[in-house]
Design a protein around this motif. Structure first.
Motif, mmCIF file in Angstrom:
data_model
loop_
_atom_site.group_PDB
_atom_site.id
_atom_site.type_symbol
_atom_site.label_atom_id
_atom_site.label_comp_id
_atom_site.label_asym_id
_atom_site.label_seq_id
_atom_site.Cartn_x
_atom_site.Cartn_y
_atom_site.Cartn_z
ATOM 1 N N ARG A 5 -45.136 -85.110 98.000
ATOM 2 C CA ARG A 5 -44.334 -84.608 99.229
ATOM 3 C C ARG A 5 -44.368 -82.984 99.397
ATOM 4 N NH1 ARG A 5 -41.721 -87.989 102.246
ATOM 5 N NH2 ARG A 5 -41.161 -90.300 101.278
ATOM 6 N N GLN A 6 -44.586 -82.363 97.919
ATOM 7 C CA GLN A 6 -44.701 -80.977 98.082
ATOM 8 C C GLN A 6 -45.923 -80.525 98.741
ATOM 9 O OE1 GLN A 6 -44.111 -79.877 93.907
ATOM 10 N NE2 GLN A 6 -42.020 -79.799 94.126
ATOM 11 N N GLY A 7 -47.130 -81.202 98.347
ATOM 12 C CA GLY A 7 -48.534 -81.129 98.767
ATOM 13 C C GLY A 7 -48.636 -81.312 100.534
ATOM 14 N N HIS A 8 -47.883 -82.458 100.796
ATOM 15 C CA HIS A 8 -47.822 -82.662 102.502
ATOM 16 C C HIS A 8 -46.916 -81.471 103.152
ATOM 17 C CE1 HIS A 8 -49.358 -86.750 102.369
ATOM 18 N NE2 HIS A 8 -48.621 -87.125 101.522
ATOM 19 N N ALA A 13 -47.517 -76.522 106.664
ATOM 20 C CA ALA A 13 -47.612 -75.161 107.008
ATOM 21 C C ALA A 13 -49.086 -74.478 107.313
ATOM 22 C CB ALA A 13 -46.868 -74.489 105.770
ATOM 23 N N PHE A 14 -49.766 -75.278 106.591
ATOM 24 C CA PHE A 14 -51.400 -74.725 106.527
ATOM 25 C C PHE A 14 -52.132 -75.022 107.852
ATOM 26 C CE2 PHE A 14 -55.558 -76.738 106.791
ATOM 27 C CZ PHE A 14 -56.300 -75.604 106.277
ATOM 28 N N SER A 15 -51.730 -76.202 108.566
ATOM 29 C CA SER A 15 -52.115 -76.546 109.830
ATOM 30 C C SER A 15 -51.615 -75.568 111.038
ATOM 31 C CB SER A 15 -51.871 -77.998 110.179
ATOM 32 O OG SER A 15 -50.669 -78.054 110.154
ATOM 33 N N ALA A 16 -50.404 -75.185 110.730
ATOM 34 C CA ALA A 16 -49.664 -74.108 111.845
ATOM 35 C C ALA A 16 -50.384 -72.849 111.742
ATOM 36 C CB ALA A 16 -48.189 -74.207 111.715
ATOM 37 N N LEU A 17 -50.677 -72.478 110.478
ATOM 38 C CA LEU A 17 -51.193 -71.100 110.124
ATOM 39 C C LEU A 17 -52.687 -70.787 110.843
ATOM 40 C CD1 LEU A 17 -49.454 -70.335 106.646
ATOM 41 C CD2 LEU A 17 -48.974 -69.269 109.097
ATOM 42 N N VAL A 18 -53.506 -71.939 110.220
ATOM 43 C CA VAL A 18 -54.762 -72.056 110.510
ATOM 44 C C VAL A 18 -55.137 -71.920 112.111
ATOM 45 C CG1 VAL A 18 -56.829 -73.623 110.632
ATOM 46 C CG2 VAL A 18 -55.540 -73.208 108.548
ATOM 47 N N ALA A 19 -54.133 -72.701 112.691
ATOM 48 C CA ALA A 19 -54.287 -72.645 114.412
ATOM 49 C C ALA A 19 -54.417 -71.440 114.971
ATOM 50 C CB ALA A 19 -53.235 -73.619 114.960
ATOM 51 N N GLY A 20 -53.449 -70.506 114.330
ATOM 52 C CA GLY A 20 -53.663 -69.116 114.948
ATOM 53 C C GLY A 20 -54.679 -68.430 114.844
ATOM 54 N N SER A 21 -55.492 -68.853 113.992
ATOM 55 C CA SER A 21 -56.941 -68.154 113.664
ATOM 56 C C SER A 21 -58.006 -68.520 115.003
ATOM 57 C CB SER A 21 -57.436 -68.428 112.261
ATOM 58 O OG SER A 21 -57.716 -69.599 112.103
ATOM 59 N N PHE A 22 -57.742 -69.637 115.262
ATOM 60 C CA PHE A 22 -58.551 -70.139 116.496
ATOM 61 C C PHE A 22 -58.426 -69.359 117.682
ATOM 62 C CE2 PHE A 22 -58.911 -73.866 113.773
ATOM 63 C CZ PHE A 22 -60.121 -74.372 113.678
ATOM 64 N N VAL A 223 -55.353 -63.054 110.077
ATOM 65 C CA VAL A 223 -56.323 -63.828 109.185
ATOM 66 C C VAL A 223 -56.305 -63.416 107.698
ATOM 67 C CG1 VAL A 223 -57.915 -64.391 111.181
ATOM 68 C CG2 VAL A 223 -58.487 -62.569 109.885
ATOM 69 N N ALA A 224 -56.188 -62.146 107.451
ATOM 70 C CA ALA A 224 -56.239 -61.926 105.853
ATOM 71 C C ALA A 224 -54.825 -62.197 105.325
ATOM 72 C CB ALA A 224 -56.163 -60.336 105.895
ATOM 73 N N ILE A 225 -53.910 -62.015 105.945
ATOM 74 C CA ILE A 225 -52.581 -62.548 105.328
ATOM 75 C C ILE A 225 -52.078 -63.849 105.351
ATOM 76 C CG2 ILE A 225 -49.900 -61.645 105.112
ATOM 77 C CD1 ILE A 225 -50.751 -58.910 105.872
ATOM 78 N N PHE A 226 -51.942 -64.314 106.815
ATOM 79 C CA PHE A 226 -51.560 -65.726 106.979
ATOM 80 C C PHE A 226 -52.616 -66.834 106.892
ATOM 81 C CE2 PHE A 226 -48.784 -62.632 109.172
ATOM 82 C CZ PHE A 226 -47.521 -63.019 108.731
ATOM 83 N N ALA A 227 -53.808 -66.733 107.555
ATOM 84 C CA ALA A 227 -54.857 -67.674 107.691
ATOM 85 C C ALA A 227 -55.929 -67.531 106.422
ATOM 86 C CB ALA A 227 -55.583 -67.496 108.994
ATOM 87 N N SER A 228 -55.480 -66.507 105.432
ATOM 88 C CA SER A 228 -56.559 -66.533 104.179
ATOM 89 C C SER A 228 -55.558 -66.614 102.887
ATOM 90 C CB SER A 228 -57.377 -65.117 104.105
ATOM 91 O OG SER A 228 -58.212 -65.094 105.240
ATOM 92 N N LEU A 234 -51.819 -72.490 99.836
ATOM 93 C CA LEU A 234 -51.393 -73.849 100.121
ATOM 94 C C LEU A 234 -52.430 -74.846 100.021
ATOM 95 C CD1 LEU A 234 -49.578 -72.675 103.635
ATOM 96 C CD2 LEU A 234 -48.670 -73.513 101.574
ATOM 97 N N VAL A 235 -53.749 -74.804 100.281
ATOM 98 C CA VAL A 235 -54.723 -75.627 100.241
ATOM 99 C C VAL A 235 -54.814 -76.007 98.816
ATOM 100 C CG1 VAL A 235 -57.382 -76.160 100.253
ATOM 101 C CG2 VAL A 235 -56.016 -75.029 102.238
ATOM 102 N N GLN A 236 -54.941 -75.059 97.943
ATOM 103 C CA GLN A 236 -55.071 -75.103 96.261
ATOM 104 C C GLN A 236 -53.860 -75.739 95.841
ATOM 105 O OE1 GLN A 236 -56.882 -72.199 94.082
ATOM 106 N NE2 GLN A 236 -58.340 -71.446 95.866
ATOM 107 N N PHE A 237 -52.565 -75.481 96.305
ATOM 108 C CA PHE A 237 -51.302 -76.086 95.772
ATOM 109 C C PHE A 237 -51.546 -77.639 96.079
ATOM 110 C CE2 PHE A 237 -47.204 -77.500 96.490
ATOM 111 C CZ PHE A 237 -46.431 -76.944 95.448
#
Length: 305
Positions: A5-8, A13-22, A223-228, A234-237
């Protein structure tokens, strides 16, 4: 909270942050060379993560073993980000998000090739349902728009980057030797920064930084702080706690987040039917959560048998 569940939660959070980079990336992509932007991005992100690592787990000497691992991972993710911004020069944010939703299937394939991870029937069904929901959102419940969809040059370029992203996910799990996520992320970012800086050195020097419009600096910081930095951790976690297909399944939420970003930036609110697609993607994620819970229960029963 269980590791699964921690991974989920991390991938939500990852999906929300990545969206901003688009959305932000599409505004800045034509203002600066993608390689130059990402070279600076990796340097800034490496500094942020390095400070975070020193403040938490420290940087143990053991983490420096087999530096080739970081070169591989840093190179792969650098390719992904450069091709993403190159694609966003011509691909609209929502269309690029459509391409991004292809990564779960690709990640499942790489997960089997590299780790022999098996995608269960329930997981495959959830991925398929998530894909339907994502397409519904991407094309705003407009069947005519779906039928008229044509893959442009930008989408094709970004698709190559998505292949790299999908390979990165299981490689993290394969190459990690017990290092904390923040430490492993720091090594990956440093390697990516070195590769991009060496490759783009002449262009970095030639860039007139003082003449860049404000949107470039806003995008670069985001993108440096939030999307990187944040999403790398988050991904590696998550990849140390979930199968690759489940990690990348959260990309199905990205189009929904992109629409919210577009609304926040002043674009019109989509029709009510679009939110049916959001509900479908949530259903797919609930199926994945249930699948994970059942797998953990089965493992516990085996352990007590």
């Amino acid at each position: 909270m269980t590791p699964g569940r921690q991974g989920h939660a991390a991938m939500l959070a990852f999906s929300a942050l990545v969206a901003g980079s688009f959305s932000l990336g599409a505004l800045a992509a034509n203002e600066i060379d993608p390689v130059v932007l990402n070279a600076v991005r990796f340097v800034l992100a490496a500094v942020v993560i390095g400070v975070a690592a020193l403040a938490t787990t420290g940087l143990p000497r053991s983490a420096a073993q087999a530096p080739w691992r970081y070169i591989i991972l840093g190179g792969i993710f650098a390719i992904y980000f450069v091709l993403m911004f190159e694609g966003l020069k011509t691909a609209p944010p929502v269309s690029a998000a459509a391409v991004f939703t292809l990564t779960p299937v690709l990640a499942a394939a790489f997960g089997w090739l590299l780790l022999r991870q098996i995608t269960t029937g329930r997981m495959a069904l959830a991925l398929a349902i998530g894909a339907v929901g994502a397409l519904w959102v991407i094309f705003r419940a407009d069947l005519a728009a779906l039928r008229a969809f044509e893959v442009g040059r930008g989408e094709a370029i970004y698709f190559v980057g998505c292949i790299a992203h999908a390979a990165y996910t299981p490689l993290v799990r394969k190459l990690n030797r017990g290092e904390p996520a923040v430490v492993f992320t720091f090594g990956t970012l440093v390697a990516g920064a070195l590769l991009l800086t060496v490759y783009a050195a002449p262009d970095i020097i030639a860039t007139d930084w003082s003449a860049l419009p404000p949107i470039v600096w806003v995008t670069l910081i985001y993108v440096a702080i939030f999307a990187s930095a944040a999403t790398f951790v988050l991904v590696q976690f998550a990849t140390l706690r979930l199968p690759s297909a489940k990690v990348m399944a959260y990309t199905y939420l990205t189009p929904s987040w992109v629409i919210l970003w577009e609304i926040a930036l002043g674009n019109p609110v989509p029709g009510a039917l679009v939110f049916g697609g959001v509900a479908i993607t949530i259903l797919a994620l609930l199926m994945l959560l249930r699948d994970g819970a059942e797998m953990q229960t089965e493992q516990k029963l085996r352990g007590t048998g």
